[in-house]
Design a protein around this motif. Structure first.
Motif, mmCIF file in Angstrom:
data_model
loop_
_atom_site.group_PDB
_atom_site.id
_atom_site.type_symbol
_atom_site.label_atom_id
_atom_site.label_comp_id
_atom_site.label_asym_id
_atom_site.label_seq_id
_atom_site.Cartn_x
_atom_site.Cartn_y
_atom_site.Cartn_z
ATOM 1 N N SER A 67 0.501 -1.756 0.216
ATOM 2 C CA SER A 67 -0.353 0.204 0.033
ATOM 3 C C SER A 67 1.022 1.615 -0.428
ATOM 4 O O SER A 67 1.407 1.462 0.619
ATOM 5 N N GLY A 68 0.643 2.060 -0.613
ATOM 6 C CA GLY A 68 1.466 3.662 -0.896
ATOM 7 C C GLY A 68 2.579 3.458 -2.647
ATOM 8 O O GLY A 68 3.027 4.599 -2.244
ATOM 9 N N CYS A 69 2.875 2.480 -2.814
ATOM 10 C CA CYS A 69 3.574 1.668 -3.682
ATOM 11 C C CYS A 69 4.797 2.677 -3.553
ATOM 12 O O CYS A 69 4.881 3.487 -4.005
ATOM 13 N N PRO A 70 5.561 2.506 -2.331
ATOM 14 C CA PRO A 70 6.660 3.112 -2.022
ATOM 15 C C PRO A 70 7.990 2.657 -2.828
ATOM 16 O O PRO A 70 7.947 1.362 -3.207
ATOM 17 N N LEU A 71 9.326 3.187 -3.041
ATOM 18 C CA LEU A 71 10.166 3.099 -3.550
ATOM 19 C C LEU A 71 11.047 2.327 -2.736
ATOM 20 O O LEU A 71 10.611 2.475 -0.855
ATOM 21 N N VAL A 72 11.550 0.991 -2.639
ATOM 22 C CA VAL A 72 11.424 -0.347 -1.420
ATOM 23 C C VAL A 72 13.084 0.033 -1.948
ATOM 24 O O VAL A 72 13.842 -0.658 -3.171
ATOM 25 N N ARG A 78 22.690 -4.796 6.737
ATOM 26 C CA ARG A 78 22.074 -3.690 8.151
ATOM 27 C C ARG A 78 21.093 -4.366 8.769
ATOM 28 O O ARG A 78 20.140 -3.750 9.508
ATOM 29 N N LYS A 79 20.264 -5.808 8.130
ATOM 30 C CA LYS A 79 19.014 -5.661 7.615
ATOM 31 C C LYS A 79 17.757 -4.821 7.836
ATOM 32 O O LYS A 79 17.281 -4.328 9.014
ATOM 33 N N GLU A 80 18.047 -3.455 6.799
ATOM 34 C CA GLU A 80 17.311 -2.044 6.984
ATOM 35 C C GLU A 80 16.543 -2.336 5.284
ATOM 36 O O GLU A 80 16.971 -2.182 4.641
ATOM 37 N N VAL A 81 15.424 -1.081 5.920
ATOM 38 C CA VAL A 81 14.006 -0.985 4.891
ATOM 39 C C VAL A 81 13.615 -0.075 4.788
ATOM 40 O O VAL A 81 13.839 0.561 5.561
ATOM 41 N N ASN A 82 14.575 0.943 3.018
ATOM 42 C CA ASN A 82 13.584 2.416 3.226
ATOM 43 C C ASN A 82 12.615 1.971 2.572
ATOM 44 O O ASN A 82 12.347 1.276 1.201
ATOM 45 N N LEU A 83 11.289 2.253 2.817
ATOM 46 C CA LEU A 83 10.462 2.607 1.783
ATOM 47 C C LEU A 83 9.994 4.495 1.547
ATOM 48 O O LEU A 83 10.106 5.264 2.658
ATOM 49 N N ILE A 91 -2.434 4.511 -7.163
ATOM 50 C CA ILE A 91 -3.852 5.341 -6.055
ATOM 51 C C ILE A 91 -4.082 4.498 -4.971
ATOM 52 O O ILE A 91 -5.560 5.357 -4.877
ATOM 53 N N THR A 92 -3.394 4.096 -4.343
ATOM 54 C CA THR A 92 -3.261 3.509 -3.223
ATOM 55 C C THR A 92 -2.208 4.254 -2.336
ATOM 56 O O THR A 92 -2.701 3.785 -0.769
ATOM 57 N N ASN A 93 -1.756 5.389 -2.250
ATOM 58 C CA ASN A 93 -0.354 6.425 -1.466
ATOM 59 C C ASN A 93 -2.072 7.309 -0.941
ATOM 60 O O ASN A 93 -1.982 8.487 -1.269
ATOM 61 N N GLN A 94 -2.740 6.613 -0.450
ATOM 62 C CA GLN A 94 -4.067 7.187 0.827
ATOM 63 C C GLN A 94 -3.701 7.178 1.888
ATOM 64 O O GLN A 94 -4.041 5.458 2.696
ATOM 65 N N PRO A 95 -3.749 7.409 3.265
ATOM 66 C CA PRO A 95 -3.758 9.236 3.142
ATOM 67 C C PRO A 95 -2.047 9.652 2.541
ATOM 68 O O PRO A 95 -1.268 8.900 2.116
ATOM 69 N N ARG A 217 -5.833 -1.893 3.121
ATOM 70 C CA ARG A 217 -5.406 -2.597 1.489
ATOM 71 C C ARG A 217 -5.920 -1.475 0.973
ATOM 72 O O ARG A 217 -5.325 -0.670 -0.472
ATOM 73 N N ASN A 218 -6.768 -0.458 0.880
ATOM 74 C CA ASN A 218 -7.824 0.279 0.463
ATOM 75 C C ASN A 218 -6.934 1.776 0.436
ATOM 76 O O ASN A 218 -7.745 2.725 -0.020
ATOM 77 N N GLY A 219 -6.062 1.545 1.746
ATOM 78 C CA GLY A 219 -5.441 3.354 2.058
ATOM 79 C C GLY A 219 -6.598 3.644 3.390
ATOM 80 O O GLY A 219 -6.779 4.917 3.177
ATOM 81 N N SER A 220 -7.318 2.582 4.060
ATOM 82 C CA SER A 220 -8.468 3.574 5.296
ATOM 83 C C SER A 220 -7.970 2.828 6.200
ATOM 84 O O SER A 220 -7.524 1.794 6.556
#
Length: 270
Positions: A67-72, A78-83, A91-95, A217-220
């Protein structure tokens, strides 16, 4: 009478220096109602990212489902994830989210519990910026169920007027999974802190909050059920108590009905 007169003059001088916004902060309970909703919402809308294991983010075939379509991006050592949010149309980047969430996965040397630290880099949602760290401790897990302890210390929530709330909180989150999808999140716990007007507050979830996975998943991110009781400190008058009831809508347009201490009622949605 001389002392009273001096105090009154001082109060009038002080009041004359306050902006309209500052006066509202100090006197209008509806402002506290809005702040309650914003704090609760801001703490809910992104925490679910930390319920996914590190290996989920290593598999690029999962990215279209986030949800939110981040660049991953991730760092294996380091076991680190950047979103990273707000890089393109989604369309799912709500809010509407902007900035970066940093998930750091920390394995305990002493037991089977797993810890995820969430960090924030110019991250905001609905125009509200988050600052600090929060810690998601996975206490128990199975294929279809997870129990998490969510802890925040001196967490900062900054609104679009650059005013800040400070929050300390401990929440327990029961998460039901179906394969890689979240079906439901049930939250209990409490928080305390300092609000926009500089007043101390405390909050207790008196009826568990339920957030539906399909709505996520709907962004609510307004819960479909639950209740919070908020107490705001007053210096001269008695403390005030406000209540939030969360109510379900079949299309995930869930609402928060806020009963203010002065008898008024507000209904807020995402």
């Amino acid at each position: 009478m001389k002392y009273l007169g001096s105090s009154l003059i001082g109060f009038l001088l002080f009041s004359s220096c306050l902006s309209d916004e500052e006066r509202r902060l100090q006197t209008d309970q509806s402002f506290e109602g809005e702040e309650m909703f914003n704090i609760s919402f801001s703490l809910e809308e992104h925490v679910f990212y930390a319920f996914k294991p590190f290996d989920f983010y290593k598999d690029s075939t999962n990215y279209t489902t986030i949800s939110g379509c981040p660049l991953v991006t991730f760092n294996e050592e380091r076991k680190e994830v950047n979103l990273i949010f707000g890089e393109g149309d989604c369309i799912t980047n709500q809010p509407e989210r902007k900035g970066k969430l940093i998930l750091t996965y920390i394995d305990s040397l002493f037991n089977q519990e797993k810890l995820v630290r969430i960090g924030y880099e110019e991250y905001s949602a609905r125009g509200i910026q988050l600052e600090g760290h929060r810690f998601i401790n996975q206490i128990d897990s199975s294929f279809a169920h997870g129990t998490f302890r969510d802890e925040l210390i001196n967490f900062i929530i900054r609104d679009d007027n650059n005013s800040t709330s400070k929050v300390n909180a401990v929440f327990n989150r029961e998460v039901i999974f179906s394969t890689d999808s979240i079906q439901n999140i049930t939250t209990t716990g409490s928080s305390s802190g300092r609000n926009l007007a500089g007043r101390s507050f405390g909050m207790e979830i008196t009826q568990p909050k339920h957030l539906d996975g399909a709505c996520i998943r709907n962004g609510s991110f307004v819960p479909k059920a639950g209740q919070e009781i908020w107490t705001f400190e007053r210096t001269v008058e008695p403390d005030v108590v406000h209540i939030i009831h969360y109510e379900e809508d079949p299309d995930c347009n869930n609402s928060a009905t806020i009963q203010l201490d002065d008898g008024r009622e507000m209904v807020l949605t995402q």
